[in-house]
Scaffold this motif. Structure first.
Motif, short mmCIF file in Angstrom:
data_model
loop_
_atom_site.label_atom_id
_atom_site.label_comp_id
_atom_site.label_asym_id
_atom_site.label_seq_id
_atom_site.Cartn_x
_atom_site.Cartn_y
_atom_site.Cartn_z
N GLY A 14 0.73 -1.18 -0.14
CA GLY A 14 -0.10 0.11 -0.08
C GLY A 14 1.00 1.17 -0.21
N THR A 15 2.01 1.13 -0.39
CA THR A 15 3.07 2.19 -0.33
C THR A 15 2.76 3.29 -1.34
N ALA A 16 2.32 3.10 -2.38
CA ALA A 16 1.95 4.18 -3.53
C ALA A 16 0.63 4.79 -2.99
N SER A 17 -0.26 4.06 -2.52
CA SER A 17 -1.68 4.60 -1.97
C SER A 17 -1.27 5.64 -0.88
N LYS A 18 -0.25 5.35 -0.13
CA LYS A 18 -0.05 6.06 1.17
C LYS A 18 0.64 7.41 0.77
N LEU A 19 1.65 7.25 -0.43
CA LEU A 19 2.07 8.57 -0.81
C LEU A 19 1.09 9.41 -1.62
N VAL A 20 0.08 8.99 -2.34
CA VAL A 20 -0.92 9.65 -2.96
C VAL A 20 -1.76 10.42 -1.84
N ALA A 21 -2.14 9.75 -0.75
CA ALA A 21 -2.96 10.29 0.38
C ALA A 21 -1.87 11.34 1.01
N SER A 22 -0.64 11.16 1.22
CA SER A 22 0.30 12.20 1.76
C SER A 22 -0.02 13.42 0.88
N GLU A 37 -6.07 5.96 -8.31
CA GLU A 37 -6.28 6.31 -6.86
C GLU A 37 -7.62 7.42 -6.71
N PHE A 38 -7.45 8.44 -7.38
CA PHE A 38 -8.55 9.30 -7.34
C PHE A 38 -9.87 8.81 -7.96
N GLU A 39 -9.75 7.91 -8.74
CA GLU A 39 -11.13 7.45 -9.33
C GLU A 39 -11.66 6.33 -8.14
N ARG A 40 -10.58 5.65 -7.37
CA ARG A 40 -11.10 4.81 -6.35
C ARG A 40 -11.60 5.56 -5.18
N HIS A 41 -11.11 6.73 -4.70
CA HIS A 41 -11.22 7.17 -3.66
C HIS A 41 -12.10 8.50 -3.75
N ALA A 42 -13.44 8.62 -3.67
CA ALA A 42 -14.57 9.51 -3.77
C ALA A 42 -14.07 10.84 -2.73
N GLU A 43 -13.55 10.39 -1.55
CA GLU A 43 -13.09 11.38 -0.50
C GLU A 43 -11.97 12.41 -1.13
N TYR A 44 -11.22 12.08 -2.30
CA TYR A 44 -10.43 12.97 -2.82
C TYR A 44 -10.96 14.17 -3.84
N GLU A 45 -12.48 13.88 -3.85
CA GLU A 45 -13.09 14.65 -4.71
C GLU A 45 -12.89 16.21 -4.57
#
Length: 93
Positions: free
Chosen positions: A48-56, A78-86
């Motif tokens: 989950g390293t890349a996902s954590k970097l995007v979240a950061s 990741e943006f398509e998978r995570h509506a909370e990034y909208e």
């Protein structure tokens, strides 16, 4: 796993300072950044390293009030998978 925020990138290093993973972004005007690259070494894959970097990056840009254009294929997914990034997603006119 400590993510270090540096200018235009966030990185994860081993104890010797060797880069194990990074995400890079470039400013586009004063209110947006473009995520253009994500890299994860073989030893860090599947954690989950890349996902954590995007979240950061998302967290940092929220703090700065900036939008993100995810051009890197992984970041875009990741943006398509995570509506909370909208709220930080740059929307094309």
């Amino acid at each position: 796993m400590e993510i270090k925020r540096q200018e235009r990138k966030h990185v994860i290093e081993n104890t010797d300072g060797e880069m194990l993973a990074e995400i890079t972004f470039v400013p586009s005007g004063s209110s947006m950044v473009i995520i253009d690259h994500t890299y994860v070494s073989d030893e860090m894959r599947g954690k989950g390293t890349a996902s954590k970097l995007v979240a950061s990056v998302v967290d940092e840009m929220r703090q700065q009030g900036k939008k993100i254009m995810p051009l890197c294929p992984f970041a875009k997914a990741e943006f398509e998978r995570h509506a909370e990034y909208e709220d930080v997603l740059h929307k094309k006119d």
